[in-house]
Write an enzyme that holds these catalytic residues in place. Structure first.
Site, PDB file in Angstrom:
ATOM      1  N   ASP A 116       0.910  -1.159  -0.023  1.00 35.22           N
ATOM      2  CA  ASP A 116      -0.041  -0.025  -0.097  1.00 35.22           C
ATOM      3  C   ASP A 116       1.017   1.294  -0.087  1.00 35.22           C
ATOM      4  OD1 ASP A 116      -1.865   2.195   0.573  1.00 35.22           O
ATOM      5  OD2 ASP A 116      -2.764   1.124   2.002  1.00 35.22           O
ATOM      6  N   HIS A 117       0.881   1.671  -1.100  1.00 38.62           N
ATOM      7  CA  HIS A 117       1.910   2.966  -1.286  1.00 38.62           C
ATOM      8  C   HIS A 117       1.354   4.067  -0.380  1.00 38.62           C
ATOM      9  CE1 HIS A 117       5.032   4.971  -3.099  1.00 38.62           C
ATOM     10  NE2 HIS A 117       4.926   4.476  -4.401  1.00 38.62           N
ATOM     11  N   ARG A 118       0.260   4.171   0.293  1.00 39.85           N
ATOM     12  CA  ARG A 118       0.295   5.256   1.188  1.00 39.85           C
ATOM     13  C   ARG A 118       1.061   5.226   2.590  1.00 39.85           C
ATOM     14  NH1 ARG A 118      -5.676   4.495   3.095  1.00 39.85           N
ATOM     15  NH2 ARG A 118      -4.790   2.344   3.453  1.00 39.85           N
TER      16      ARG A 118
END
Lengths: 430, 448
Positions: free
Chosen positions: A401-403
C-alpha cells in the site's frame, strides 16, 4: 422474558451459514456459552454458543437449512429478566456481536483472482459430498416419497413437506422444482456442473464465497494505493538446505516446504522494516505498528480460498513453522479451521506457485499493508562468476500500500527477503 | 342472537363438527329435529351392528361344543328379538347420552326443531329466527321411497325396525349397498327366509369386483336369494312379483339407495345430478357461508368420512389450515365374516393404467384364525410395481373391520410393501397376514 437469539455475524463478512447439527433440543435448559448449533459457512465450520442461560423454547431451521445473519436461530426463555432489562439485554448482545465483527479479518487473495476464483468455484459442488459424510437428521418423509426421491435423484432433504409436521409426501415430490429459493431460509444450490445453455449466456446465482471475495477485493482496491514489485531470487543454497533436512523432518512427520523458509525470511525482514507490518489510521492521523508478527497464508481448498494465520511466527523455529503450516493446511482441508485460526493476521503470503503461477499482482489483505506472492521455482539461465549456468529461480511479487510504504522501503524489504532466501544461513546470523 | 356457527343435523357429521366448534371457541348451536347422533346412532351403524352381533352370537354358540363346551342344547336355541333389540337400544342410549354430554361440555347449544334457511345468514327454527356467520348443513340422507308398485306391501324403514315386536318368517330386503347385504344376512342368521332384491345395475358399486364375487357367492351359500338388476312389479297375496318369480314377503325392509334430506331454504341450493347439495372441494354450497357435509352432499355415505369432514370444516372456518384427503378410508361390512376394503380397487387401478401386483394370503393357515375357528377369509394387497406403494387392501376375516385400521394408517403414510413386510406383527394374530402379503408382493410369503 423471551430472548430471540439471531444468527450473529461471526466475522469473515459472510452473510449466511448452513446448519450442520443441533446440539440442543426444544425444552432443554442451557448455560451461557454452551454450544447451540454447528454451523458451516463457506469458510469454516464452527459452533455457535448461546449468549444467554435459560430454556430453549424454539429452534428455527433444521439441519441442512441455510440461515441468514440476523435471522432467528433459537428462542430462549430467560428467567427473572423483565421489561426494560430485557430490552437492555438484547441491545447488549447486539453490541458484543459487532465488536466481534470488527475483530475478524477479511480474506486476502491475489489478483490472480480469475484463476483462483475458477478453482474455488469449480470445487464448490464438492461441499455437497462433504456434508453428506456427516450424520444428518433425516427429514420426515413417507416411504413412498423416499423411494420416489431415490428414483428421481432428488435430495429429499431439500423438498419442503406439506404433510403433518412437514412430512414430505408423494405430492410434494411431484410438485418439487429444485433451485427455487424462498426468502429467509434458503436451501443451498449446487453449481458443480456448468450447464451448457442454448442461449449466449447462462445465469447463475452468486455463491457466498464469490460475494465475499468480490466485496473484499473491491474494498481493498478502493481503499489502498496498490503498487507491485517483481523480483527473482536464485535459491540453489536453499534447495540444498531443504533437501538435506527434508527427510529428517519427514521422520518427525513434518513436511519441510520452501514456504516455511519464506515465512521465516519474511518475519525477519518485517522485523527490520516494521512499516511493512503496519496499518494506517487516517481517522486519527496515526500509524498503527503491529508488534506481533502474524503471518496469514492463503490456502487453496476445495471449498475455496481460506487464509489461516501463523501467530507470532517470529517466535517460531523453521521446524515449528513447518509444523504449523502442516497443521493449518490439514485443518483447512478438513474444514476444521476455527475463527481464531483465521484472525489477527498482520501480513499475508500467497503461494500461487504451487498451482503453477510465476508472477501476479496480489491484492492486499486490507487493512494489512502488504502481501507477498510466491511463484513457481523455475530452472533458468543465471550468471554466476561470469558464467551462464542453470539456476533455480524463485519469482516473487510484492504488493504494498503506497500510502504507507514507499518504493525504496518496499525494495529494501524484498531485497532483504531475497538475501535470506539466497543465503539461508544468514537467517541465523542476524 | 348471532352464532359463529349453526349446524343443522346432529348426526356423525353435525355433532362432531359441533363439538369441534365448541373446542375451538366458536359460539355454536346445533339444530336437531329428533335424534341426537342421527341415523348412525339411532338406527344405522350402532344399533344395526348391535343386532348383527346378537345374530352372530346366536350362531356362534352353536359351535360351542367344538370348543369343548357341553350343555348347550342346540335344538332349543332360539333368537329373542325383543331382548336383542333391548340390548341394542341400551347401547344406543348410552352413546347418545354421551354425545349430549360432550355437546354441553363444549358449550354447544342444542336447539330442537326443524331449521329453515332464510337470507343473509339467518335461520328459522319453527318461528324463532337466529343468525349465524356460518351455517353447516349436515342433514343426512334417507332411503328412496319404496317403488309405487309395492306401496301396499308391509314396508318398513330401518328407522322403524325397532318398533317391531317380532320378526315374521319371510323377509325381503331391497337395496344395493352394504347395509342391505348386512341386514339380509342378519335375518338369515336368526333363521328367516330371506330374499335380497338389488333393484339397480350397481349392486355393491365401489367395492372391488373380487369382493363382490365373494359376497354373491356367500349369499348363495347361505341360501339368501339374490335377485340382481330387477324391479318388483307388484305385491299381491303376500307375494312380490318380480322377474317372473313370486316371492313370499311378510316384511319388506327398505334399504334402497339414498337421497339427500335437503332443508328448506329461501335461496334454493344448487344440486348435483343425483339430487345432493352441490359443494366445492372446500364443502361450500352455492349459498355464501353455507357449507354442506356428510350424506347430504353425496360425496360419501359413511359416518367416519362425515365426521372427518365435520372436523375439517370447523378448522377451515377457524382458519386452521389443512388438506382434506378422503380418498383413503375404510369401507366396512359387518357380515359373517366381516369384509373390509381400503384404497383403490383392482378395476380402478387397471383403468388408470398403473402397473400393479396382487398378493394374497389365506386365513386357513393362520394360527390365530384356526384358534378362533374363523378360517374363512383372506387378505388381498394391491401394490404398484414401480415403488411398491400399497394401493389397496381387501380383507375378509371375522375381525376385518378392525384389522383394516392398520392399512388406514400405513396407507395414509404412503407405505410400500417393504414397510408392511418389515413391520413386526405379533404372533399369534390374524394381522400377521399383512406381513405375509407384504412379503408375497416382492418376494415370497413365509408361511405359504
Amino acid at each position: 422474558m423471551r430472548y430471540i437469539f439471531n444468527f450473529p455475524d461471526i466475522g469473515e463478512g459472510l452473510e449466511e451459514g448452513t446448519i450442520l447439527e443441533w446440539y440442543v433440543v426444544k425444552g432443554q435448559v442451557i448455560k451461557a456459552g454452551q454450544p447451540l448449533v454447528n454451523m458451516e459457512t463457506d469458510k469454516i465450520v464452527t459452533d455457535i454458543p448461546s449468549p444467554k442461560a435459560g430454556t430453549i423454547v424454539a429452534i428455527y431451521g433444521s439441519v441442512g437449512e441455510t440461515i441468514h445473519v440476523g435471522s432467528p436461530l433459537v428462542e430462549i426463555e430467560i428467567e427473572g429478566v423483565f421489561g426494560a432489562d430485557a430490552v437492555a439485554e438484547v441491545k447488549e448482545t447486539g453490541k458484543a456481536d459487532s465488536v466481534e465483527e470488527e475483530a475478524a479479518g477479511v480474506v486476502g487473495t491475489m489478483e490472480l483472482a480469475e484463476k483462483n476464483a475458477y478453482l474455488a468455484a469449480s470445487d464448490e459442488g464438492s461441499t455437497k459430498s462433504k456434508t453428506e459424510d456427516k450424520p444428518v437428521v433425516k427429514v420426515q418423509a413417507t416411504p413412498l416419497a423416499r423411494a420416489m426421491a431415490k428414483d428421481l435423484n432428488i435430495d429429499i432433504n431439500k423438498v419442503i413437506g406439506s404433510g403433518p409436521s412437514g412430512r414430505v409426501t408423494k405430492e410434494d415430490l411431484e410438485n418439487y422444482k429444485p433451485a427455487k429459493q424462498p426468502q429467509g431460509v434458503i436451501h443451498k444450490t449446487e453449481t458443480s456442473t456448468q450447464q451448457l445453455s442454448a442461449d449466449a449466456v447462462t445465469y447463475e446465482p452468486l455463491s457466498q464465497i464469490r460475494k465475499t471475495i468480490s466485496k473484499n477485493m473491491l474494498h481493498s482496491k478502493q481503499s489502498t494505493a496498490h503498487m507491485t514489485l517483481f523480483e527473482e531470487v536464485e535459491i540453489s543454497h536453499l534447495i540444498t538446505v531443504r533437501d538435506r533436512y527434508k527427510n529428517r523432518f519427514a521422520e518427525k512427520d513434518i513436511k519441510l516446504t520452501y514456504l516455511s523458509f519464506i515465512v521465516k525470511a519474511t518475519v525477519l525482514a518485517l522485523k527490520k522494516l516494521r512499516k511493512l507490518n503496519s496499518q494506517i489510521d487516517l481517522e486519527n492521523d496515526r500509524m498503527i505498528y503491529n508488534n506481533r508478527y502474524n503471518i496469514a497464508i492463503a490456502v487453496d481448498t476445495p471449498e475455496g480460498l481460506v487464509v489461516p494465520v501463523i501467530k507470532d511466527a517470529d517466535r517460531l523455529s523453521i521446524q515449528q513453522i513447518a509444523q504449523k503450516i502442516t497443521e493449518l493446511s490439514d485443518k483447512a482441508r478438513d474444514r476444521k479451521l476455527s475463527l481464531d485460526d483465521m484472525k489477527d493476521g498482520t501480513f499475508t503470503l500467497t503461494n500461487y506457485g504451487s498451482i503453477g503461477g510465476i508472477y501476479a499482482t496480489p491484492v492486499i489483505n486490507y487493512p494489512q499493508c502488504a502481501i507477498l506472492g510466491i511463484g513457481r521455482i523455475l530452472k533458468k539461465p543465471v550468471v554466476k562468476d561470469n558464467q551462464v549456468v542453470v539456476g533455480s529461480v524463485l519469482p516473487l511479487s510484492l504488493s504494498v500500500d503506497h500510502r504507507i510504504v514507499d518504493g525504496g522501503e518496499a525494495s529494501r524489504f524484498i531485497n532483504q527477503i531475497m538475501e535470506y532466501l539466497s543465503d539461508p544461513v544468514s537467517m541465523i546470523m542476524d | 342472537m348471532e352464532y359463529d356457527v349453526v349446524i343443522i343435523g346432529a348426526g356423525p357429521a353435525g355433532y362432531v363438527a359441533a363439538i369441534r366448534a365448541g373446542q375451538v371457541g366458536l359460539k355454536t348451536a346445533v339444530v336437531e329435529k329428533m335424534y341426537i347422533g342421527g341415523m348412525c346412532l339411532n338406527w344405522g351403524c350402532i344399533p344395526s351392528k348391535a343386532l348383527l352381533e346378537s345374530a352372530k352370537m346366536f350362531n356362534r354358540v352353536k359351535v360351542a361344543e367344538e370348543f369343548g363346551i357341553d350343555g348347550i342344547d342346540i335344538q332349543n336355541l332360539s333368537f329373542n328379538w325383543v331382548k336383542a333389540k333391548t340390548r341394542s337400544t341400551r347401547i344406543t342410549r348410552k352413546l347418545t347420552n354421551g354425545i349430549q354430554h360432550l355437546l354441553k361440555k363444549n358449550g354447544v347449544e342444542i336447539i330442537t326443531g326443524t331449521a329453515r334457511l332464510g337470507t343473509d345468514h339467518s335461520l328459522f327454527i319453527d318461528d324463532k329466527q337466529i343468525f349465524a356467520k356460518n351455517i353447516i348443513i349436515a342433514t343426512g340422507s334417507k332411503p328412496k321411497a319404496i317403488e309405487k308398485t309395492l306401496e301396499n306391501a308391509p314396508v318398513i324403514e330401518m328407522e322403524k325396525i325397532f318398533s317391531l315386536d317380532s320378526i315374521p318368517d319371510n323377509i325381503v330386503v331391497t337395496g344395493n349397498h352394504i347395509s342391505a347385504v348386512e341386514m339380509a344376512q342378519f335375518f338369515k342368521l336368526i333363521g328367516k327366509k330371506v330374499t335380497l332384491i338389488a333393484n339397480s345395475d350397481y349392486f355393491m358399486a365401489g367395492l372391488d369386483d373380487y369382493l363382490v364375487t365373494i359376497i354373491t357367492r356367500k349369499l348363495k351359500s347361505e341360501n339368501i336369494d339374490l335377485i340382481l338388476n330387477a324391479y318388483p312389479e307388484k305385491y299381491e297375496n303376500g307375494e312380490i312379483h318380480i322377474a317372473g318369480f313370486k316371492i313370499k314377503c311378510d316384511l319388506l325392509v327398505n334399504l334402497n339407495s339414498r337421497k339427500a334430506i335437503i332443508p328448506e331454504s329461501e335461496i334454493p341450493f344448487e344440486l348435483t345430478e343425483r339430487g345432493f347439495i352441490k359443494t366445492s372441494k372446500a364443502f361450500e354450497t352455492s349459498i355464501k357461508d353455507v357449507y354442506a357435509i356428510g350424506d347430504v352432499s353425496g360425496k360419501s355415505f359413511v359416518a367416519h368420512v362425515a365426521s372427518a369432514q365435520g372436523i375439517h370444516i370447523i378448522n377451515h372456518i377457524k382458519g386452521i389450515k389443512g388438506n382434506f384427503d378422503d380418498t383413503t378410508y375404510p369401507i366396512n361390512m359387518y357380515t359373517v365374516p366381516e369384509i373390509s376394503q381400503i384404497g383403490m380397487t383392482e378395476q380402478f387401478i387397471k383403468g388408470i393404467g398403473i402397473d400393479y401386483k396382487i398378493s394374497e394370503f389365506p386365513l386357513s393357515i393362520n394360527g390365530k384364525a384356526l384358534i378362533e375357528g374363523n378360517t374363512e377369509g383372506f387378505i388381498r394387497m394391491i401394490s404398484d410395481k414401480k415403488y411398491g406403494q400399497v394401493l389397496g387392501i381387501q380383507i375378509v376375516a371375522s375381525n376385518a373391520t378392525d384389522m383394516i385400521a392398520e392399512a388406514s394408517a400405513f396407507m395414509n403414510l404412503e407405505a410400500t410393501v417393504y414397510d408392511v413386510a418389515k413391520t413386526i406383527h405379533a404372533h399369534p394374530t390374524v394381522s400377521e397376514i399383512y406381513m405375509e402379503a407384504g412379503y408375497d408382493s416382492f418376494d415370497k410369503a413365509i408361511h405359504l
